[in-house]
Write a protein that holds these residues in place. Structure first.
Motif, PDB file in Angstrom:
ATOM      1  N   ALA A 240       0.831  -1.210   0.000  1.00 37.23           N
ATOM      2  CA  ALA A 240       0.000   0.000   0.000  1.00 37.23           C
ATOM      3  C   ALA A 240       0.863   1.257   0.000  1.00 37.23           C
ATOM      4  O   ALA A 240       0.564   2.236  -0.694  1.00 37.23           O
ATOM      5  CB  ALA A 240      -0.925  -0.014   1.219  1.00 37.23           C
ATOM      6  N   ALA A 241       1.959   1.229   0.764  1.00 42.09           N
ATOM      7  CA  ALA A 241       2.867   2.388   0.800  1.00 42.09           C
ATOM      8  C   ALA A 241       3.518   2.604  -0.563  1.00 42.09           C
ATOM      9  O   ALA A 241       3.627   3.743  -1.035  1.00 42.09           O
ATOM     10  CB  ALA A 241       3.935   2.175   1.877  1.00 42.09           C
ATOM     11  N   ILE A 242       3.938   1.500  -1.215  1.00 42.52           N
ATOM     12  CA  ILE A 242       4.577   1.616  -2.528  1.00 42.52           C
ATOM     13  C   ILE A 242       3.600   2.157  -3.568  1.00 42.52           C
ATOM     14  O   ILE A 242       3.949   3.019  -4.389  1.00 42.52           O
ATOM     15  CB  ILE A 242       5.140   0.247  -2.973  1.00 42.52           C
ATOM     16  N   VAL A 243       2.358   1.668  -3.546  1.00 46.68           N
ATOM     17  CA  VAL A 243       1.342   2.163  -4.490  1.00 46.68           C
ATOM     18  C   VAL A 243       1.098   3.646  -4.281  1.00 46.68           C
ATOM     19  O   VAL A 243       0.976   4.419  -5.240  1.00 46.68           O
ATOM     20  CB  VAL A 243       0.024   1.362  -4.335  1.00 46.68           C
ATOM     21  N   GLY A 244       1.030   4.080  -3.013  1.00 45.79           N
ATOM     22  CA  GLY A 244       0.841   5.504  -2.728  1.00 45.79           C
ATOM     23  C   GLY A 244       1.983   6.350  -3.261  1.00 45.79           C
ATOM     24  O   GLY A 244       1.769   7.417  -3.855  1.00 45.79           O
ATOM     25  N   ILE A 245       3.204   5.869  -3.069  1.00 45.15           N
ATOM     26  CA  ILE A 245       4.376   6.599  -3.575  1.00 45.15           C
ATOM     27  C   ILE A 245       4.371   6.639  -5.095  1.00 45.15           C
ATOM     28  O   ILE A 245       4.709   7.663  -5.709  1.00 45.15           O
ATOM     29  CB  ILE A 245       5.676   5.952  -3.048  1.00 45.15           C
ATOM     30  N   GLU A 246       3.977   5.536  -5.728  1.00 50.86           N
ATOM     31  CA  GLU A 246       3.926   5.497  -7.198  1.00 50.86           C
ATOM     32  C   GLU A 246       2.881   6.470  -7.730  1.00 50.86           C
ATOM     33  O   GLU A 246       3.127   7.150  -8.750  1.00 50.86           O
ATOM     34  CB  GLU A 246       3.631   4.079  -7.663  1.00 50.86           C
ATOM     35  N   LEU A 247       1.729   6.550  -7.097  1.00 52.48           N
ATOM     36  CA  LEU A 247       0.707   7.514  -7.529  1.00 52.48           C
ATOM     37  C   LEU A 247       1.231   8.945  -7.412  1.00 52.48           C
ATOM     38  O   LEU A 247       1.038   9.770  -8.326  1.00 52.48           O
ATOM     39  CB  LEU A 247      -0.556   7.343  -6.678  1.00 52.48           C
ATOM     40  N   LEU A 248       1.901   9.234  -6.297  1.00 49.21           N
ATOM     41  CA  LEU A 248       2.479  10.567  -6.110  1.00 49.21           C
ATOM     42  C   LEU A 248       3.530  10.857  -7.173  1.00 49.21           C
ATOM     43  O   LEU A 248       3.590  11.965  -7.723  1.00 49.21           O
ATOM     44  CB  LEU A 248       3.096  10.665  -4.712  1.00 49.21           C
ATOM     45  N   THR A 249       4.330   9.846  -7.502  1.00 47.80           N
ATOM     46  CA  THR A 249       5.377  10.021  -8.509  1.00 47.80           C
ATOM     47  C   THR A 249       4.785  10.256  -9.891  1.00 47.80           C
ATOM     48  O   THR A 249       5.314  11.057 -10.685  1.00 47.80           O
ATOM     49  CB  THR A 249       6.297   8.788  -8.540  1.00 47.80           C
ATOM     50  N   LEU A 250       3.709   9.567 -10.207  1.00 47.10           N
ATOM     51  CA  LEU A 250       3.031   9.801 -11.488  1.00 47.10           C
ATOM     52  C   LEU A 250       2.574  11.252 -11.606  1.00 47.10           C
ATOM     53  O   LEU A 250       2.750  11.902 -12.655  1.00 47.10           O
ATOM     54  CB  LEU A 250       1.831   8.858 -11.631  1.00 47.10           C
TER      55      LEU A 250
END
Length: 268
Positions: A240-250
């Motif tokens: 969940a943390a990685i997905v959140g970071i990926e969304l922010l990075t996008l």
């Protein structure tokens, strides 16, 4: 002309996050290589050999893709290259979609995992230990690590292939039936003399197991189920943390790409 102001902060945030992705990708690749080279890795007990190996190669490919994505993101941000940032955005979006799909599949099948683990341990004890070297090594590692013996207890070894391999040809004559059976030496508690362990692992056949100070009395099945459940919770939190970071990075990469385009239009 390089971008300035708030956009430069976004630029370095993208670089920083992609360095983090590079580290994660490197760890995934290292973990996959370790799991491929170490037959005693505990999760292999829940899979058959073919599916387990295929899963690890997919895991390795995901790690390699993350390394490529991180490279594109870092270089695109440093060089302020629109095409590299666009490629980074597309690749990261594919990774994110794949992760969400895998997460949805795992959520739908989470209820089946406990039964899969239980049946896998039972089958390993009954038919695979002493027959398949990798399963033997894995079960030995589990018994040592979790201080357990058999699937539900030491009595499980009475009808196992581990004992059938060394028994004489079955006969209908009662006098020819085996009177004892063995349990693996990894069922012995630590810090006992080898001769005591060897003696303790020879048990009377079809007799009720009596608690011994030299053998583990708990089965491995429930302990392994609990360990898998605990690890899945940790994986869910990390995922969940990685997905959140990926969304922010996008979002950041999209903002940076727009800023670079505006800057190029301003120059012209």
């Amino acid at each position: 002309m390089a971008i300035k102001g708030c956009c430069s902060v976004v630029k370095y945030l993208v670089v920083l996050v992609n360095l983090l992705f590079w580290v994660v990708g490197f760890l995934i690749v290292s973990l996959a290589i370790w799991m491929l080279s170490d037959p005693t890795f505990l999760i292999s007990m829940t899979q058959n050999e073919t599916h387990y190996t295929i899963g690890l190669y997919i895991f390795l490919a995901v790690g390699g893709l993350m390394l490529v994505v991180a490279f594109l993101g870092c270089c695109g941000a440093f060089k302020e290259s629109q095409w590299m940032l666009t490629s980074f955005f597309c690749c990261l979006l594919m990774v994110l979609v794949a992760e969400l799909a895998a997460g949805a599949w795992a959520y739908q099948n989470a209820g089946k995992l406990d039964n899969v683990v239980r049946s896998a341990v039972k089958e390993a004890v009954q038919t695979q230990y002493g027959v398949i070297p990798t399963r033997t090594a894995t079960l030995d590692a589990i018994q040592k690590h979790y201080k357990c013996c058999g699937a539900e207890g030491p009595n499980d070894w009475q009808s196992s292939a581990f004992n059938n391999v060394e028994r004489p040809t079955p006969s209908i004559e009662i006098s020819n039936q085996p009177t004892s059976y063995k349990v693996p030496e990894t069922c012995c508690v630590s810090n006992i003399p080898p001769e005591e362990c060897k003696k303790a692992t020879h048990m009377e056949f079809l007799a009720s197991f009596k608690k011994s100070s030299h053998l583990f009395v708990d089965g491995c099945m429930e302990k392994l189920v609990k360990a898998v459940q605990d690890n899945i919770k940790l994986i869910c939190y990390v995922g969940a943390a990685i997905v959140g970071i990926e969304l922010l990075t996008l979002i950041l990469s999209l903002l940076l790409c727009c800023a670079i385009r505006r800057n190029d239009n301003y120059k012209h």
